[in-house]
Enzyme design. Structure first.
Site, PDB file in Angstrom:
ATOM      1  N   HIS B 498     -16.458 -46.914 -24.661  1.00  9.37           N
ATOM      2  CA  HIS B 498     -16.908 -47.290 -23.316  1.00  9.37           C
ATOM      3  C   HIS B 498     -15.894 -46.787 -22.286  1.00  9.37           C
ATOM      4  CE1 HIS B 498     -17.743 -50.831 -20.317  1.00  9.37           C
ATOM      5  NE2 HIS B 498     -18.186 -49.688 -19.877  1.00  9.37           N
ATOM      6  N   LEU B 509     -10.069 -47.171 -21.667  1.00  4.18           N
ATOM      7  CA  LEU B 509     -11.131 -46.850 -22.612  1.00  4.18           C
ATOM      8  C   LEU B 509     -11.285 -48.060 -23.531  1.00  4.18           C
ATOM      9  CD1 LEU B 509     -13.107 -45.076 -24.229  1.00  4.18           C
ATOM     10  CD2 LEU B 509     -11.142 -44.127 -25.428  1.00  4.18           C
ATOM     11  N   GLU B 510     -12.519 -48.580 -23.590  1.00  4.54           N
ATOM     12  CA  GLU B 510     -12.789 -49.729 -24.463  1.00  4.54           C
ATOM     13  C   GLU B 510     -13.489 -49.187 -25.703  1.00  4.54           C
ATOM     14  OE1 GLU B 510     -15.704 -52.497 -22.893  1.00  4.54           O
ATOM     15  OE2 GLU B 510     -14.772 -54.184 -23.915  1.00  4.54           O
ATOM     16  N   ILE B 511     -12.873 -49.359 -26.835  1.00  5.53           N
ATOM     17  CA  ILE B 511     -13.471 -48.869 -28.076  1.00  5.53           C
ATOM     18  C   ILE B 511     -14.081 -50.051 -28.812  1.00  5.53           C
ATOM     19  CG2 ILE B 511     -12.930 -47.899 -30.346  1.00  5.53           C
ATOM     20  CD1 ILE B 511     -11.029 -46.004 -28.955  1.00  5.53           C
ATOM     21  N   THR B 547     -15.357 -56.106 -21.671  1.00  5.18           N
ATOM     22  CA  THR B 547     -15.263 -55.921 -20.224  1.00  5.18           C
ATOM     23  C   THR B 547     -16.554 -56.314 -19.515  1.00  5.18           C
ATOM     24  OG1 THR B 547     -15.791 -53.606 -20.582  1.00  5.18           O
ATOM     25  CG2 THR B 547     -13.486 -54.132 -20.238  1.00  5.18           C
TER      26      THR B 547
END
Lengths: 475, 763
Positions: B498, B509-511, B547
């Site tokens: 994301h 960066l959201e993994i 998030t």
């Protein structure tokens, strides 16, 4: 001088061939690695290859290389090229109609004569039936002209090729700014007064600021002198070493000039001026005087100065190249064979001027020779620091292993065989023309000093390099 | 000039500066300080020049800690005492780092502001000795010269810096909520002038060597060398030392003067600064600007101005005293603790805790050349990844390619790249409409429209052409990854990545991993993200991940507040004055009203009442009227090309009026409105930790600040609970719960923390 230097464009040609050999080599074939059958030569050791035509240099000439802004300053590039071509005609008496093709190298192109080879050939009285083209590869442009000719001959397309190079740094194309050019072009197309006026109303004073030819490497925006200074520092070459090397170059050039060894020079009667007979950039000085100069590029602590750099030069050179059998049929005694050659390229930023280091082992390998087999080295001297850095790089196993993918170093050339008649630092360096000078110097040295093989090498802007083996023609 | 940059920079692009240079890394160096065997410093003498080399053991960077300082003084005392030595060179043996700053653990371990002030006084004394050194000292700077490192350098008589990208000078203290406490606020204005000094200290920006030369911050530059007879970096440091030694000699022989030639502008400027009235005006202007931009939330910038002012107006002694006192005060503030926490968190989120992937991803393919797809492509090619950008239409692809080019070209305009570098970077990008070349891809990132059936189709198409080892990553902000992976033949290779828009500016960066995602797949995704320069949090799959899930309840409250009749402009100012970089109403417009609607509906279904409050009807009506936010030109505001001050969209009045609900006066004060938003955010964040969506509070804080703009001065939701007090948060939630209902019910973990005051998210 400094200001001239800062102007140094991206080119540094240098190629040298050692071509001719005059003297019969004894039968010992000790160092010969290649078992190629000898064709025409008596020596067992030769680089002739089966089923490939031998290419020879019949002879080569150059007009004197002059500091730019001196006697040639009012001429155009094709005038210099024409003088070199006329000189070649006189020297060789080659019948004009046997010349199949003419190729010239040049770097900073005069826009009016972008194919300077053709303009010069026509003016020099060559047949208008002989095609001509111009090549460019920074300081190895003349080398590219020669090797293009070799290709044409070896592949059987031509028998006789004239190759040369020319550079006139006294005049360079300085353009209007892009904005101004755009406006002028649009004005050309404008049909009505109204359109013209509205275009003119867009004019701003800054349109008039001119655009100088690039003084820097396009990819890195770094001037060559600056890169040379960094290169010298990277290899820890001291200012004193550089000055000493420059002094050597000038002293040897002076000696060669005084002894009449520079036999490739042909006099040039400049229209409206005196006849030029000698290179005018040779100025042996003293280490003390050289030490007084301030660094030209990296101020205030750099090591490259006007005195240990090659200077901006005007000049032209030309060579007559033929298939061996054609030369013999025409009754010539060739001076040298042009043998294996290579082009190399590497990082244009940090290794801009290391072309000879990369090219030398490659060409030796290709020819099956070692450094010991070479009797005359002719390297292009862009800067003292560049030559000395190349020596150190060639002599470093670490560098060979980490940057060239080789197991061992090739070794640095012995100084007593190196540029014995001066080099670009002292004789001058017209970018497009230096290549032929190097090959002829190698050929003439082999004839004079004895020896069979010469090695010509040069670096060039863009991080490129070239090397060629010149083999003396047996007596 | 401006402190808001300091703030913004933590959450936005500028923060990348902090990351690039190792900053203040704390190092716990254990080991007794034996008197003679120095561990951090060695020195030798070249002719009559002493060369002092700094090289802290077992660390990539040098930091000014107590040991290093005491060794340094020991060496300097020897140098001053020696008859043989006439000048000195200070240099680091570490490539890429001169001195990265003071050791912040040294500050963190202090209990009172007096202790911190004491540290500052000692630093000041040391550097004063350097400044007054009878033997000239040359600082030879290669790599990061930040914070305390810069203060050391400007105490020397002469500075020579390597002109490369790694060499940066800066005073980033403000980003940690403190000030340059070792004479920086006093020396810097004298060296570069008051305006430039304010700029450096209030923004914390890094200054590259060539710029530093122009400012008069360094005296000479040394170009980096290429390889010679040893590696380039090594030789460059040697060369820097050689050059520095010649200058040190020149200085002691009086052949080189310390005085700089100053330009006309400089002279005029220093003349102007000699007029008290002008100075007062400058202080006033700067203060005004800082107040406006920090909204009073960050104390450090004002104290910096104050310390500078004191030094100039009342003399050195008062200045140094003021500096050290304010340094002590600042180090004890919540803001500085929050900012330092973020700094540590950022360092942690720059590491790949999943190890090295089995196969390094070198070839990337991105599906969809929209805003996100092209953004991802840009940050990938920028770092040398060969990237295919695929779109369904030529027009869409062209737009995406242009976006990448423009992104790179903007860097050229800012002189961060040369046009040649731009071209060579851009050549890493291949634009195409088909799947050619996907057989070589190591990772495919899809950024197609957020529609599950479309994502399914794309996944199937891609799996038919990619090699076995290739990772399939989905860039989605809300679609659960396991639902996307449901149609995959190899769910262990499917992962969520994301990104946040604009991708080239937002650091986060959201993994997202599902139960089936393999560890190697995760390692590979993190490795690619790190290569792209991202700060990474890895979370478990679930509706809205972390998030989006935190944002949704807050957004629901935003709708409620608007329905209660609060003007969008008023709401924006309430949120920004709380520390959010973007106002709440503006945020909806930026995200896109249709996206917000989608997300609220989806998450509303998944979480029910807890996500209630505002009415989704509001968003639905906006979408039906075409008010999609910035992208359609109208949302809560009207957006026009080239118009800076946006106006409220008056067509919204009708919609808002039709959905109006009466405000509850007991919880509608300005402060209550702010806390209604923040507590819902925080409550949901803690819930994510409770449910295991989040692995650590640190990731929660980093995600909230860097991805959602949670106020950096609060340090993130978890730090906020620690510093504000869990009990107080719960009390507020209870009060709002009484007024509104279940959406404010505090989660169990939060209640646990409130019940036992010793429980902290950060120990």
């Amino acid at each position: 001088m400094t200001s001239m230097l800062t102007y140094t464009f991206k080119n540094l040609p240098n190629t040298s061939k050692w071509a001719l050999q005059f003297f019969v080599r004894p039968l010992s074939c000790s160092s010969q690695l290649r078992a190629a059958p000898a064709t025409q030569t008596k020596s067992k050791k030769t680089l002739a290859k089966p089923n490939i035509r031998n290419v020879v240099v019949v002879d080569g000439v150059r007009i004197p290389f002059l500091l730019s802004g001196t006697s040639y300053k009012d001429l155009m590039p094709h005038d210099l090229a024409r003088a070199a071509l006329s000189g070649l005609l006189t020297r060789t008496n080659v019948p004009k109609d046997v010349v199949d093709y003419i190729i010239f190298g040049t770097v900073i192109q005069e826009v009016k004569t972008s194919n300077v080879a053709r303009e010069a050939a026509l003016g020099a009285g060559f047949s208008d039936k002989t095609p001509a083209h111009t090549v460019t590869m920074a300081c190895i442009s003349a080398n590219q002209a020669m090797t293009t000719g070799i290709g044409l001959i070896a592949s059987g397309q031509c028998d006789v090729v004239v190759a040369g190079g020319v550079e006139l740094m006294s005049d360079v194309p300085i353009r209007h700014s892009r904005k101004m050019r755009k406006m002028m072009l649009e004005l050309n197309k404008a049909k009505t007064l109204g359109q013209r006026l509205s275009l003119i109303s867009k004019f701003r004073l800054n349109f008039l600021s001119p655009e100088l030819p690039a003084v820097a490497e396009f990819s890195t925006s770094e001037t060559m002198g600056h890169s040379a200074d960094r290169l010298a520092a990277a290899f820890a070459v001291s200012r004193l070493d550089q000055d000493e090397y420059a002094l050597r170059s000038h002293s040897l050039a002076k000696k060669a000039q005084d002894e009449g060894l520079l036999s490739d020079v042909v006099p040039f009667k400049v229209p409206g001026r005196e006849t030029v007979t000698k290179d005018n950039g040779i100025r042996p000085s003293s280490l003390e005087q050289m030490a007084k100069l301030k660094p030209a590029f990296i101020k205030p602590y750099g090591t490259v100065t006007a005195a240990n750099s090659s200077f901006l030069t005007d000049g032209a050179s030309a060579m007559l190249i033929m298939a061996e059998e054609k030369a013999l049929a025409l009754g010539y005694k060739p001076k040298a064979y042009l043998r294996d050659f290579v082009y190399v390229s590497q990082d244009p930023k940090d290794q801009l001027l290391l072309g000879p280091t990369y090219a030398t082992p490659k060409v030796l390998e290709k020819a099956g020779l070692t450094m010991n087999d070479i009797d005359a080295f002719e390297f292009h001297e862009a800067f003292s620091g560049q030559i000395l850095a190349n020596f150190k790089a060639m002599d470093s196993d670490w560098f060979a292993q980490n940057y060239m993918g080789r197991k061992t170093k090739v070794g640095s050339p012995p100084l007593e065989k190196f540029n014995n008649w001066g080099g670009s630092l002292s004789l001058g360096h017209p970018f497009g023309a230096t290549g032929c000078r190097l090959v002829m110097a190698a050929a003439n040295r082999l004839r004079k000093e004895g020896g069979q093989y010469g090695l010509v090498a040069a670096c060039a802007a863009g991080g490129q390099g070239h090397a060629m083996i010149v083999e003396a023609y047996p007596k | 000039m401006v402190a808001s940059r300091a703030i913004g920079s933590l959450s936005r692009a500028t923060a990348s500066r902090m990351r690039r240079c190792p900053g203040y890394i704390c190092r716990n160096f254990s080991g007794s300080s034996a008197l003679r065997t120095r561990t951090h410093i060695n020195y030798g003498v070249k002719g009559d020049v002493a060369v002092v080399r700094i090289n802290s053991p077992n660390s990539k960077v040098n930091t000014l800690n107590k040991e290093l300082q005491s060794e340094f003084m020991e060496v300097m005392n020897e140098i001053w005492a020696s008859d043989q030595v006439r000048s000195a060179v200070l240099i680091s043996s570490k490539p890429g780092c001169f001195i990265a700053g003071a050791d912040i653990n040294m500050l963190a371990s202090c209990k009172t502001s007096e202790e911190v002030t004491q540290i500052s006084r000692e630093g000041q004394r040391t550097f004063e000795k350097l400044e007054k050194s009878p033997k000239p000292i040359v600082a030879a700077i290669s790599g990061a010269c930040l914070g305390g490192g810069l203060e050391l350098a400007i105490s020397c008589q002469y500075r020579i810096a390597t002109k490369d990208r790694k060499t940066v000078l800066g005073a980033p203290e403000v980003l940690l909520g403190i000030l340059p406490g070792a004479g920086g606020t006093q020396r810097l204005p004298k060296m570069v002038g008051v305006p430039a000094a304010f700029d450096m200290m209030l923004t914390g920006r890094n200054i590259r060597a060539d710029r530093a030369k122009k400012m008069g911050l360094v005296d000479q530059l040394v170009d980096p060398l290429g390889p010679g007879l040893k590696p380039a970096e090594e030789r460059t440091i040697e060369y820097l030392e050689e050059v520095a030694v010649t200058f040190a000699k020149g200085l002691s022989d009086k052949k080189i003067s310390i005085k700089r030639d100053r330009g006309l502008v400089d002279k005029l400027m220093s003349y102007a600064m000699s007029i008290p009235f002008v100075r007062q005006q400058i202080y006033k202007k700067v203060e005004e600007k800082v107040r406006k931009q920090t909204k009073g939330l960050y104390p450090a910038p004002l104290k910096i101005i104050d310390a500078v002012k004191t030094g100039i107006e009342q003399g050195n002694e008062a200045g140094y005293l003021s500096e050290s006192q304010k340094f002590g005060e600042l180090a004890m503030t919540r803001e500085s603790k929050a900012l330092m926490g973020l700094y540590h968190g950022q360092v942690l989120c720059k590491k790949n805790k999943f190890g090295t992937p089995q196969k390094e991803a070198k070839h990337l393919a991105i599906l969809g050349a929209g805003l996100m797809g092209a953004g991802i492509a840009q940050v990938s090619v920028d770092k040398g990844l060969r990237t295919i950008l695929k779109d369904a239409t030529l027009a869409g692809l062209g737009r995406g390619q242009q976006q990448v080019f423009k992104g790179l070209n903007d860097k050229v305009k800012k002189k961060a790249l040369t046009s040649f570098e731009r071209d060579s970077i851009f050549s890493n990008l291949t634009g195409q409409l088909d799947y050619q070349g996907f057989e070589k891809a190591d990772m495919v990132i899809e950024a197609v429209f957020e529609d599950l059936s479309l994502k399914h189709r794309v996944l199937k198409e891609v799996e038919a052409v990619i090699p076995d080892h290739c990772v399939f990553a989905s860039n989605t902000s809300a679609l659960p990854i396991n639902e996307i992976a449901a149609v995959s033949k190899r769910p262990e290779k499917v992962i969520g990545m994301h990104y946040f828009s604009p991708v080239d500016k937002m650091q986060l960066l959201e993994i997202i991993t599902t139960d089936k995602t393999s560890k190697d797949t995760t390692a590979s995704a993190v490795a690619v993200g790190l290569k792209q320069g991202k700060v990474i949090i890895v979370v478990k799959d679930g509706p809205g991940f972390y998030t989006t899930r935190c944002l949704a309840p807050m957004m629901s409250e935003v709708l409620r507040i608007l329905q209660e009749g609060v003007e969008p402009k008023k709401l924006d100012s309430l949120t920004t004055s709380f520390g959010f970089p973007v106002g709440a109403a503006t945020l909806v417009d930026e995200v896109g009203v249709d996206v917000a609607k989608h997300v609220s509906e989806d998450l509303g279904k998944a979480f029910g009442e807890r996500f209630g409050g505002g009415s989704v009807e509001l968003l639905k009506q906006m979408v039906s009227r075409g008010f999609l936010g910035r992208k359609s030109g109208k949302g809560f505001y009207i957006y026009q090309e080239g118009v800076k001050n946006k106006n409220v969209n008056s067509d919204m009045d009708g919609i808002l009026a039709s959905l109006k609900v009466p405000p509850k006066s007991e919880v509608s004060s300005d402060e209550d409105i702010q806390y209604r938003l923040v507590t819902r955010f925080v409550n949901e964040a803690v819930m994510c930790l409770q449910e295991g969506i989040l692995a650590t509070p640190t990731e929660g804080d980093i995600g909230a600040v860097f991805g959602l703009g949670f106020p950096p001065c609060l340090g993130g939701p978890f730090r906020f609970v620690d510093l504000y007090g869990a009990q107080k948060v719960v009390d507020r939630l209870r009060r709002y719960e009484a007024a509104y209902g279940k959406q404010f019910t505090p989660c169990q973990l939060l209640i646990d923390h409130a019940n036992s005051p010793n429980k902290k998210f950060y120990q």
